[in-house]
Design an enzyme around this catalytic site. Structure first.
Site, PDB file in Angstrom:
ATOM      1  N   LYS A  71       0.821  -1.216   0.000  1.00  0.00           N
ATOM      2  CA  LYS A  71       0.000   0.000   0.000  1.00  0.00           C
ATOM      3  C   LYS A  71       0.854   1.266   0.000  1.00  0.00           C
ATOM      4  O   LYS A  71       0.619   2.167  -0.810  1.00  0.00           O
ATOM      5  CB  LYS A  71      -0.947  -0.024   1.206  1.00  0.00           C
ATOM      6  CG  LYS A  71      -1.745   1.256   1.435  1.00  0.00           C
ATOM      7  CD  LYS A  71      -2.806   1.067   2.483  1.00  0.00           C
ATOM      8  CE  LYS A  71      -2.249   0.536   3.768  1.00  0.00           C
ATOM      9  NZ  LYS A  71      -1.270   1.461   4.400  1.00  0.00           N
ATOM     10  N   THR A  73       4.020   1.499  -0.794  1.00  0.00           N
ATOM     11  CA  THR A  73       4.797   1.477  -2.035  1.00  0.00           C
ATOM     12  C   THR A  73       3.971   2.025  -3.193  1.00  0.00           C
ATOM     13  O   THR A  73       4.451   2.821  -4.004  1.00  0.00           O
ATOM     14  CB  THR A  73       5.258   0.035  -2.338  1.00  0.00           C
ATOM     15  OG1 THR A  73       6.041  -0.444  -1.245  1.00  0.00           O
ATOM     16  CG2 THR A  73       6.076  -0.028  -3.615  1.00  0.00           C
ATOM     17  N   ARG A  94       2.069   8.796   6.789  1.00  0.00           N
ATOM     18  CA  ARG A  94       2.327   8.750   8.221  1.00  0.00           C
ATOM     19  C   ARG A  94       3.809   8.481   8.482  1.00  0.00           C
ATOM     20  O   ARG A  94       4.519   7.964   7.611  1.00  0.00           O
ATOM     21  CB  ARG A  94       1.512   7.634   8.881  1.00  0.00           C
ATOM     22  CG  ARG A  94       0.017   7.852   8.873  1.00  0.00           C
ATOM     23  CD  ARG A  94      -0.716   6.628   9.393  1.00  0.00           C
ATOM     24  NE  ARG A  94      -0.447   5.476   8.538  1.00  0.00           N
ATOM     25  CZ  ARG A  94      -0.582   4.206   8.938  1.00  0.00           C
ATOM     26  NH1 ARG A  94      -0.962   3.934  10.164  1.00  0.00           N
ATOM     27  NH2 ARG A  94      -0.333   3.217   8.102  1.00  0.00           N
ATOM     28  N   LYS A 105       7.767  -5.898  10.849  1.00  0.00           N
ATOM     29  CA  LYS A 105       7.704  -5.281   9.528  1.00  0.00           C
ATOM     30  C   LYS A 105       9.031  -4.735   9.021  1.00  0.00           C
ATOM     31  O   LYS A 105       9.255  -4.644   7.820  1.00  0.00           O
ATOM     32  CB  LYS A 105       6.696  -4.118   9.551  1.00  0.00           C
ATOM     33  CG  LYS A 105       5.249  -4.556   9.663  1.00  0.00           C
ATOM     34  CD  LYS A 105       4.318  -3.366   9.797  1.00  0.00           C
ATOM     35  CE  LYS A 105       4.364  -2.469   8.582  1.00  0.00           C
ATOM     36  NZ  LYS A 105       3.418  -1.340   8.716  1.00  0.00           N
ATOM     37  N   ALA A 273      -3.630   1.898  12.651  1.00  0.00           N
ATOM     38  CA  ALA A 273      -5.033   1.792  12.237  1.00  0.00           C
ATOM     39  C   ALA A 273      -5.757   0.644  12.917  1.00  0.00           C
ATOM     40  O   ALA A 273      -6.986   0.634  12.953  1.00  0.00           O
ATOM     41  CB  ALA A 273      -5.121   1.626  10.727  1.00  0.00           C
ATOM     42  N   PHE A 301      -3.285  -0.299   7.181  1.00  0.00           N
ATOM     43  CA  PHE A 301      -3.842  -1.645   7.042  1.00  0.00           C
ATOM     44  C   PHE A 301      -4.949  -1.689   5.975  1.00  0.00           C
ATOM     45  O   PHE A 301      -4.925  -0.931   5.012  1.00  0.00           O
ATOM     46  CB  PHE A 301      -4.315  -2.172   8.397  1.00  0.00           C
ATOM     47  CG  PHE A 301      -3.195  -2.401   9.371  1.00  0.00           C
ATOM     48  CD1 PHE A 301      -2.099  -3.186   9.038  1.00  0.00           C
ATOM     49  CD2 PHE A 301      -3.215  -1.820  10.629  1.00  0.00           C
ATOM     50  CE1 PHE A 301      -1.060  -3.394   9.922  1.00  0.00           C
ATOM     51  CE2 PHE A 301      -2.169  -2.023  11.524  1.00  0.00           C
ATOM     52  CZ  PHE A 301      -1.095  -2.814  11.170  1.00  0.00           C
ATOM     53  N   PHE A 381       3.737  -9.281  -9.422  1.00  0.00           N
ATOM     54  CA  PHE A 381       4.898 -10.106  -9.098  1.00  0.00           C
ATOM     55  C   PHE A 381       5.274 -10.918 -10.330  1.00  0.00           C
ATOM     56  O   PHE A 381       4.425 -11.217 -11.180  1.00  0.00           O
ATOM     57  CB  PHE A 381       4.585 -11.043  -7.928  1.00  0.00           C
ATOM     58  CG  PHE A 381       4.602 -10.381  -6.580  1.00  0.00           C
ATOM     59  CD1 PHE A 381       5.639 -10.613  -5.686  1.00  0.00           C
ATOM     60  CD2 PHE A 381       3.583  -9.512  -6.191  1.00  0.00           C
ATOM     61  CE1 PHE A 381       5.661  -9.997  -4.437  1.00  0.00           C
ATOM     62  CE2 PHE A 381       3.592  -8.902  -4.947  1.00  0.00           C
ATOM     63  CZ  PHE A 381       4.636  -9.143  -4.064  1.00  0.00           C
ATOM     64  N   TRP A 409       7.246  -1.028  -7.583  1.00  0.00           N
ATOM     65  CA  TRP A 409       8.330  -1.582  -6.764  1.00  0.00           C
ATOM     66  C   TRP A 409       9.573  -1.791  -7.626  1.00  0.00           C
ATOM     67  O   TRP A 409      10.685  -1.483  -7.215  1.00  0.00           O
ATOM     68  CB  TRP A 409       7.889  -2.909  -6.137  1.00  0.00           C
ATOM     69  CG  TRP A 409       8.911  -3.468  -5.183  1.00  0.00           C
ATOM     70  CD1 TRP A 409       8.994  -3.235  -3.840  1.00  0.00           C
ATOM     71  CD2 TRP A 409       9.997  -4.342  -5.502  1.00  0.00           C
ATOM     72  NE1 TRP A 409      10.069  -3.911  -3.308  1.00  0.00           N
ATOM     73  CE2 TRP A 409      10.702  -4.599  -4.304  1.00  0.00           C
ATOM     74  CE3 TRP A 409      10.446  -4.934  -6.687  1.00  0.00           C
ATOM     75  CZ2 TRP A 409      11.823  -5.414  -4.253  1.00  0.00           C
ATOM     76  CZ3 TRP A 409      11.568  -5.743  -6.639  1.00  0.00           C
ATOM     77  CH2 TRP A 409      12.250  -5.985  -5.430  1.00  0.00           C
TER      78      TRP A 409
END
Length: 556
Positions: A71, A73, A94, A105, A273, A301, A381, A409
């Site tokens: 998200k 990214t 944020r 993470k 969140a 999230f 991907f 990405w």
């Protein structure tokens, strides 16, 4: 293949002054924190407040899985792609918390070639905002305990203290503690608790306050405890507001940094969140809207948490009207929702994809409750097959959503051009008629049950007796007409994190309720969610190091 931190460390950063020039921000309105970070001055707002607002795009996602969704990214890559399309774009994010950074993470600044930088600074202390919030929170706790020790003139019931200390770290051992042990001069013995800084009401207040005056007004309303006869005791009554505000005087100013492609990014505030309201600061978003044609922001999230709170808390509080939503998913995550183990997600499995896509379907339906146009994007991907991608595309278009593949990405802004074009087309051809999920006139129970049934898909809501009693008390205190902030696990639409996909036939259980009077919402805690996370078996912290030259490694 380079890691995220290796990519970030090879980036060609511009002096933050040059980044600010893209937004016509003068040097006098920058408070420098080195060459690549700056806070935006209070005076800047007075110069830009009459500018026409840009368009506001929210980036959200399906429920997170170990497969990864991307998200943040996507948010960063979309902002870069819009800049490549000659749009005056700003990203509003944020700030990352140290807890997950050293926990599961790792860093939280985007990924691959769609990152905000300097990545190490952002993830480790940044401009000190979280330290200021932690200090203000704990100053209030210290003043509260000192008041009780010095005679307790306010008649505070030590069994009804609701203000908790905080720390920006995952430390389960601090969830439940005893303070005041030792000699008489060491304080009054009582049970106490720690929460993570990003769940502190002061974090929420900072992120919802318009200016210093509003910040102080909100701080003054914080309820820290109740008296023996049940009356609330506030931070104002403890004479703590001025000193807390002094600690927060710089933290309230938004931070300006850049992406790998030098697109401006305003990064400020960071409530979780799953246990808080999950959005960057109102002040940062409003500033970005006055400086840019298009603002791309995110909420934490999945859309059941971040987007719901963005719409029903942040937008309602600040009067924001979003123009559209980008909903992020991956084929891998959808297959995981369909029952495929993480180790097998690289294998083509259309049957599992068809089973798991119901999670995406529910989030599309939820977002449409708010009457905003939606673009679905898949982070691609290398293992995704054309058949799988085509299936998701057709699924989304059949439900009235635009669709785009994202490769940010791997390719940065260039990989987001297809998504940027869909967003631009959406802004030009589709009108948002943003409507909150519920009116504030609903009772607190009606609000909780509206979210549980319409967003989570629950059949019913049950309450612990203490939670039910607290809801009644809050309404009697005159706080019935505020939004609800649902604290729920992020992995499932239900309050059971093991129920993936689109659960049905379940009930949401509310075990605790408390009032955040300064923030202006009521928190309802569901299931087993906790407000102080713990570290995993192998924390990310074990891989992080710094060499003799100050070069950091292992920060993902």
């Amino acid at each position: 293949m380079l890691t995220d931190i290796e990519i970030a460390q090879k980036a060609s950063l511009k002096h933050i002054r040059e980044v600010a020039e893209k937004l016509e921000i003068e040097e006098d309105d920058l408070d420098y924190y080195g060459k690549y970070k700056a806070k935006l001055s209070d005076e800047l707002w007075n110069k830009i407040k009459d500018n026409k607002n840009g368009r506001l795009i929210l980036v959200t996602a399906i429920n997170p899985t170990p497969a990864g969704e991307g998200k943040t990214t996507t948010t960063v890559g979309l902002g870069e792609a819009l800049a490549l399309r000659n749009k005056k774009a700003v990203i509003a994010l944020r700030e990352p918390s140290l807890g997950p950074c050293f926990g599961v993470k790792g860093g939280a600044s985007g990924g691959g070639y769609a990152q905000v930088v300097p990545m190490e600074d952002l993830n480790l202390h940044f401009t000190g905002d979280f330290h200021a919030i932690t200090s203000a929170n704990n100053l209030l706790a210290a003043i509260l305990d000192n008041h009780i020790h010095q005679g307790n003139q306010l008649n505070i019931d030590t069994n009804q203290i609701v203000w908790k200390r905080c720390l920006d770290m995952n430390d389960r051992a601090l969830r439940n503690i005893v303070v005041g042990l030792g000699r008489k001069v060491d304080g009054v013995v009582r049970e106490d608790h720690f929460i993570i800084t990003v769940a502190s009401e002061i974090m929420a207040i900072l992120c919802l306050a318009d200016d210093m005056e509003d910040l102080k007004a909100r701080l003054s309303r914080i309820i820290v405890a109740y008296t023996y006869d049940g009356k609330p005791v506030t931070a104002k009554e403890l004479n703590a507001v001025g000193s807390m505000a002094a600690l927060l005087k710089d933290a309230i100013k938004p931070n300006l940094i850049q992406t790998l492609e030098n697109t401006p990014a305003i990064v400020h505030g960071g409530p979780f969140a799953n246990i808080a309201h999950g959005c960057n600061s109102v002040r940062a978003t409003q500033t970005a809207l006055k400086l840019a044609d298009i603002v791309v922001t995110e909420a934490g999230f999945g859309a059941d948490l971040g987007a719901e709170k963005f719409f029903d808390i942040k937008c309602v509080s600040a009067g924001l009207k979003p123009d559209g939503v980008v909903l992020v998913a991956t084929v891998r995550a959808l297959k995981y929702n369909g029952g495929v183990e993480k180790k097998n997600l690289g294998q083509s499995d259309l049957a599992a994809l068809k089973k798991g896509i119901v999670n995406l379907e529910k989030h599309i339906e939820n977002l449409k409750n708010y009457n905003v146009p939606v673009v679905v994007t898949l982070n691609r991907f290398s293992t995704d097959t054309e058949e799988e991608l085509q299936f998701v595309k057709e699924f989304c278009e059949e439900r009235g959503c635009d669709f785009a593949i994202s490769e940010v990405w791997e390719k940065g802004g260039e990989g987001g051009l297809a998504l940027a074009d869909k967003v631009i087309e959406m802004l030009e051809t589709k009108k948002s008629n943003f409507t909150p999920l519920y009116p504030l006139s609903f009772s607190l129970k009606e609000k909780i049950e509206t979210v549980a049934k319409r967003i989570y898909g629950a059949d019913s809501v049950t309450y612990d007796p203490q939670a039910e009693k607290m809801l009644k008390k809050i309404e009697e205190m005159g706080y019935g007409e505020v939004p609800v902030c649902m604290a729920k696990n992020q992995y499932s639409l239900s309050d059971d994190p093991t129920k993936l996909g689109r659960p049905e036939g379940f009930s949401i259980h509310i075990r605790e309720v408390y009032l955040s009077a300064g923030a202006g919402f009521v928190v309802a805690i569901t299931g087993t969610v906790v407000t102080m996370p713990g570290l995993p078996l192998v924390p990310a912290a074990e891989q992080i190091d710094v060499d003799k030259d100050g070069f950091i490694t292992g920060l993902f």
